[in-house]
Design a protein around this motif. Structure first.
Motif, PDB file in Angstrom:
ATOM      1  N   GLN A  75     100.355 -78.790  11.788  1.00  0.00           N
ATOM      2  CA  GLN A  75     100.257 -77.528  11.069  1.00  0.00           C
ATOM      3  C   GLN A  75     101.344 -77.496  10.002  1.00  0.00           C
ATOM      4  O   GLN A  75     102.527 -77.609  10.311  1.00  0.00           O
ATOM      5  CB  GLN A  75     100.422 -76.337  12.011  1.00  0.00           C
ATOM      6  CG  GLN A  75     100.403 -74.982  11.335  1.00  0.00           C
ATOM      7  CD  GLN A  75      99.095 -74.658  10.639  1.00  0.00           C
ATOM      8  OE1 GLN A  75      98.083 -75.304  10.870  1.00  0.00           O
ATOM      9  NE2 GLN A  75      99.099 -73.667   9.774  1.00  0.00           N
TER      10      GLN A  75
ATOM     11  N   GLN B  49     102.060 -64.447  12.285  1.00  0.00           N
ATOM     12  CA  GLN B  49     102.482 -65.840  12.178  1.00  0.00           C
ATOM     13  C   GLN B  49     104.001 -65.946  12.207  1.00  0.00           C
ATOM     14  O   GLN B  49     104.724 -64.977  11.958  1.00  0.00           O
ATOM     15  CB  GLN B  49     101.929 -66.471  10.895  1.00  0.00           C
ATOM     16  CG  GLN B  49     102.793 -66.314   9.653  1.00  0.00           C
ATOM     17  CD  GLN B  49     102.689 -64.954   8.981  1.00  0.00           C
ATOM     18  OE1 GLN B  49     102.256 -63.968   9.560  1.00  0.00           O
ATOM     19  NE2 GLN B  49     103.104 -64.907   7.719  1.00  0.00           N
TER      20      GLN B  49
ATOM     21  N   TYR C  88      95.451 -71.508  10.773  1.00  0.00           N
ATOM     22  CA  TYR C  88      96.069 -72.385  11.774  1.00  0.00           C
ATOM     23  C   TYR C  88      95.167 -73.609  11.925  1.00  0.00           C
ATOM     24  O   TYR C  88      94.734 -73.974  13.002  1.00  0.00           O
ATOM     25  CB  TYR C  88      96.235 -71.638  13.102  1.00  0.00           C
ATOM     26  CG  TYR C  88      97.260 -72.262  14.035  1.00  0.00           C
ATOM     27  CD1 TYR C  88      98.584 -72.402  13.651  1.00  0.00           C
ATOM     28  CD2 TYR C  88      96.899 -72.698  15.300  1.00  0.00           C
ATOM     29  CE1 TYR C  88      99.521 -72.961  14.495  1.00  0.00           C
ATOM     30  CE2 TYR C  88      97.829 -73.253  16.158  1.00  0.00           C
ATOM     31  CZ  TYR C  88      99.142 -73.380  15.755  1.00  0.00           C
ATOM     32  OH  TYR C  88     100.074 -73.946  16.597  1.00  0.00           O
TER      33      TYR C  88
ATOM     34  N   ASN D  43      94.712 -67.078  12.690  1.00  0.00           N
ATOM     35  CA  ASN D  43      95.441 -65.995  13.351  1.00  0.00           C
ATOM     36  C   ASN D  43      94.681 -64.685  13.238  1.00  0.00           C
ATOM     37  O   ASN D  43      94.140 -64.363  12.170  1.00  0.00           O
ATOM     38  CB  ASN D  43      96.827 -65.812  12.720  1.00  0.00           C
ATOM     39  CG  ASN D  43      97.768 -66.948  13.036  1.00  0.00           C
ATOM     40  OD1 ASN D  43      97.746 -67.503  14.123  1.00  0.00           O
ATOM     41  ND2 ASN D  43      98.613 -67.294  12.076  1.00  0.00           N
TER      42      ASN D  43
ATOM     43  N   GLU E  86     103.628 -71.377  16.869  1.00  0.00           N
ATOM     44  CA  GLU E  86     103.736 -70.900  15.493  1.00  0.00           C
ATOM     45  C   GLU E  86     103.320 -69.432  15.376  1.00  0.00           C
ATOM     46  O   GLU E  86     102.857 -68.974  14.327  1.00  0.00           O
ATOM     47  CB  GLU E  86     102.939 -71.783  14.525  1.00  0.00           C
ATOM     48  CG  GLU E  86     103.521 -73.154  14.300  1.00  0.00           C
ATOM     49  CD  GLU E  86     103.404 -74.072  15.507  1.00  0.00           C
ATOM     50  OE1 GLU E  86     104.424 -74.612  15.944  1.00  0.00           O
ATOM     51  OE2 GLU E  86     102.275 -74.238  16.012  1.00  0.00           O
TER      52      GLU E  86
END
Length: 735
Positions: free
Chosen positions: A277, A325, A341, A316, A104
């Protein structure tokens, strides 16, 4: 699992082998560049206490070379320091060096400059084009500089390397061209110095593996699925020899079949969803039971490594040029939060230990003590076991078993009967007075268990002819938890089981227990239990808090207190601790231990010190418009002896961000859960207090968003905070 620099690590079609012995490891993913460095040690110790042996981790290229030629492996991005901490905590590691990772991350982890370079010069990334490989080689070399000296041969923790990710399924080439690219990357890594006994590759969805050890995955839902409706039942709750999960990466296309010969490789998992997620358009909530039932099904289907993605959530890092992201703006199928995250993982974004942590710990406790013996028990398909997850009526069962030689020369089948009546988001049929039966692969009945009711949501496994010491075999309608070695100080072991049934446990012992004992507890007690070793003896600690062994060997009890409440920490222990902790009083000694003893065998301990959560958390509305609602968040009077304070914000809206001095420090996509934020990373000390601005965007009727439970919308929209509360965390040493 103990591995030394001299250890020989290999695998065969059954399992991983260390020094000639089969091992069944537990693995969990944590991304060092998504978590503050100063808390790595604490979090890795939590992972180990949760049953993890191997820490898997991506080295996400864009986190380290966002600007071409400017490599950053400092601070929270320091791979070398993270590997040193993994070693200090007594864990092992598998490095996932990409170069493409996904995770991701923006561009799947590729820096923007790489994609621009490929476009300008007319080459294709993720191929054997020399211009692409030149950049990969530099990234690999810089990564190796960080990992050098930390391979298992050097006394370090790194036992494996994963090459690429989902290659040939989510991008990349298929067939021989794809296989060759995987071999090219592996050979490049080896030539640079990545000398590890295991080289792995993801094997689901038609991915190619280049002959490397394939690892599989399985998620309880698919937040990347483009639909915004309830989706069909997940096949990961069905017992089957099929290792593939066609739904992983389905946003890039429907998964194809297996590209490797399953008869040549063991069934190992690297991406069992430790949670999910959320994406902007799809926001399912993964619960502890969702993950636990799926895990048990994979184990009952023959898996000999349980690996979780993610095991530890994170945040992140901030980019120099962009946020980092995955977004639709970059050509990817999903929009993710810029920073959060969290993943609803066993350990969440701020290190929260919640239900999934406890459920996975319960499974890992069994695996650590009995998994190696189970490795060479193959999956045996059972008569009547349904093979489609939309069958919500028939009972789902599997068997793993092998033959054992008895002392009198006879043979018997020994193993486990797995039963699953759990399907996430769907109701399974109830069954009354079911006689659960285990069958061998030739159809022979090898064990019948007493009748029991089977309700929607039940899942468990029962052992038959399970070795207890060297002289006895046990068949019991209870699920194994762990084995406590030297629990009596005389070298004997206590075998602990839990029962999820209201009926009395029934058992059959053949042979001599020879001083060993059998203890049964409730499932609730089992979920809240941790096996620890103090002074060379094993103990089972049961508490609403969590027992974690620190890197220095001390066992610490983490416990939490809600707003304006006080409490003394409490825990139970079996057997009675040899020495009562200095900050605790023993209220009750463990009862007399007899075979099939119940939970009254526990000693009870109460803390001498009372702890209070004095935190004051408040919010004040500032501005409101059709586009957003702005609030001021303030937190004061945090207890100075707390190890962490979490604020829980019960808000309703589409998403939210938190700002300090104009910078975003946290964000969240609304799921219906309270937004939990750990404050210690934002404050110098509890007495400093905390303040921030919070901006909420409205959730509107008709939005193309999947939510499991929509809030009530007034006038077609909602955008507000309902309440804010706090949870203070404390620690006490109990060893």
């Amino acid at each position: 699992m103990i591995i030394t620099p001299e250890s020989k690590i290999s695998f065969d079609p059954v399992s991983i082998i260390v020094d000639g012995k089969r091992v069944f490891p537990m693995m969990g993913e944590m991304h060092f560049s998504r978590y503050p460095k100063k808390y790595w040690e604490e979090e890795l110790c939590k992972m180990k206490a949760g049953g993890i042996d191997i820490v898997s981790l991506y080295v996400i290229w864009i986190h380290h070379e966002e600007i071409q030629g400017e490599f950053d492996f400092t601070g929270d991005r320091c791979l070398r320091d993270f590997l040193a901490t993994v070693k200090k905590c007594g864990l092992y590691s598998i490095l996932r060096i990409g170069p493409w990772a996904h995770g991701e991350a923006r561009n799947g982890g590729f820096p923007d400059w790489l994609l621009l370079d490929a476009k300008d010069k007319g080459y294709e990334v993720r191929t054997d084009d020399p211009r692409y490989l030149e950049h990969v080689k530099k990234f690999y070399e810089k990564t190796y500089e960080q990992a050098k000296g930390f391979f298992i041969k050097d006394g370090g923790p790194v036992i494996g390397i994963q090459i690429e990710n989902e290659y040939g399924h989510v991008g990349g080439k298929n067939g021989e061209e794809g296989e060759q690219h995987m071999r090219t990357l592996r050979d490049m890594a080896l030539s640079i110095g990545f000398d590890a006994p295991l080289y792995t590759a993801t094997g689901w969805g038609g991915a190619v593996t280049g002959g490397m050890l394939p690892v599989m995955g399985g998620y309880c839902e698919a937040p990347w699925d483009p639909r915004t409706t309830e989706i069909e039942p997940s096949g990961n709750y069905i017992f089957t020899k099929e290792r593939n999960d066609h739904n992983i990466g389905s946003d890039h296309g429907l998964g194809a079949g297996i590209t490797f010969d399953m008869s040549k490789f063991p069934f190992l998992t690297a991406e069992l969803g430790g949670g999910l997620q959320v994406t902007h358009h799809r926001r399912p909530i993964a619960t502890g039971l969702d993950t636990a039932a799926m895990t048990m099904v994979k184990m009952g289907s023959g898996a000999n490594l349980l690996g979780y993605y993610m095991y530890h959530g994170g945040t992140n890092p901030k980019g120099k040029l962009t946020t980092l992201q995955e977004t639709k703006e970059t050509g990817y199928p999903n929009d993710l939060p810029a920073y959060s995250y969290d993943f609803n993982a066993p350990l969440r974004e701020y290190g929260q230990m919640e239900d999934t942590y406890r459920e996975v710990r319960l499974i890992s406790s069994f695996v650590h003590d009995f998994g190696s013996d189970m490795c060479d028990m193959p999956y045996v398909a059972q008569p009547g076991n349904p093979l489609k997850p939309n069958n919500l009526t028939d009972i789902r069962t599997s068997v793993r078993c092998k033959k054992r030689n008895l002392a009198d020369g006879r043979e018997c089948y020994s193993g486990y009967l797995f039963v699953n009546n759990y399907q996430r988001r769907y109701k399974m049929a109830d069954h009354s007075d079911v006689e659960l039966t285990a069958y061998a692969d030739n159809g022979e009945v090898i064990c019948k268990f007493p009748k029991r009711d089977l309700k929607d949501g039940d899942f468990f496994f029962y052992p038959f002819n399970m070795p207890i010491g060297d002289k006895a075999l046990l068949t019991i309608d209870a699920t194994p938890v762990c084995k406590l070695d030297n629990y009596d100080g005389k070298g004997h072991s206590a075998y602990v089981f839990y029962t999820d049934s209201d009926e009395d446990t029934k058992s059959d012992v053949q042979g001599d227990l020879d001083g060993n004992n059998i203890v049964t507890i409730t499932r609730k007690e089992a979920v809240h239990s941790t096996k620890v070793n103090i002074g060379g003896r094993d103990y089972l600690i049961v508490s609403d808090g969590e027992a974690v062994t620190a890197a220095d060997g001390n066992v610490e009890l983490y416990f939490e207190i809600v707003d304006k409440c006080s409490m003394k920490p409490m825990f139970r222990a079996f057997p009675t601790l040899e020495h009562t902790p200095s900050s605790f009083n023993r209220l009750k000694e463990a009862g007399k231990v007899e075979n099939f003893a119940s939970s009254d065998v526990f000693a009870i301990y109460e803390g001498k010190n009372e702890y209070t959560n004095t935190t004051v958390a408040a919010f004040e509305a500032k501005e409101k418009s059709e586009e957003s609602s702005k609030y001021e968040i303030s937190v004061s009077d945090m207890p100075e002896n707390s190890s962490e304070v979490f604020i829980h914000i019960d808000y309703k809206g589409c998403d939210a961000e938190m700002f300090r001095n104009g910078d975003v420090i946290a964000d969240n996509f609304y799921t219906g859960q309270e937004w939990e934020i750990g404050l210690k990373r934002f404050v110098g000390s509890p007495k400093d207090g905390f303040s921030a601005e919070m901006n909420i965007r409205p959730l509107k009727e008709g939005m193309a968003i999947y939510l499991q439970n929509w809030p009530e919308l007034k006038d077609g929209a909602i955008c507000k905070i309902d309440k804010i509360s706090s949870l203070a965390q404390f620690k006490e040493v109990i060893s």
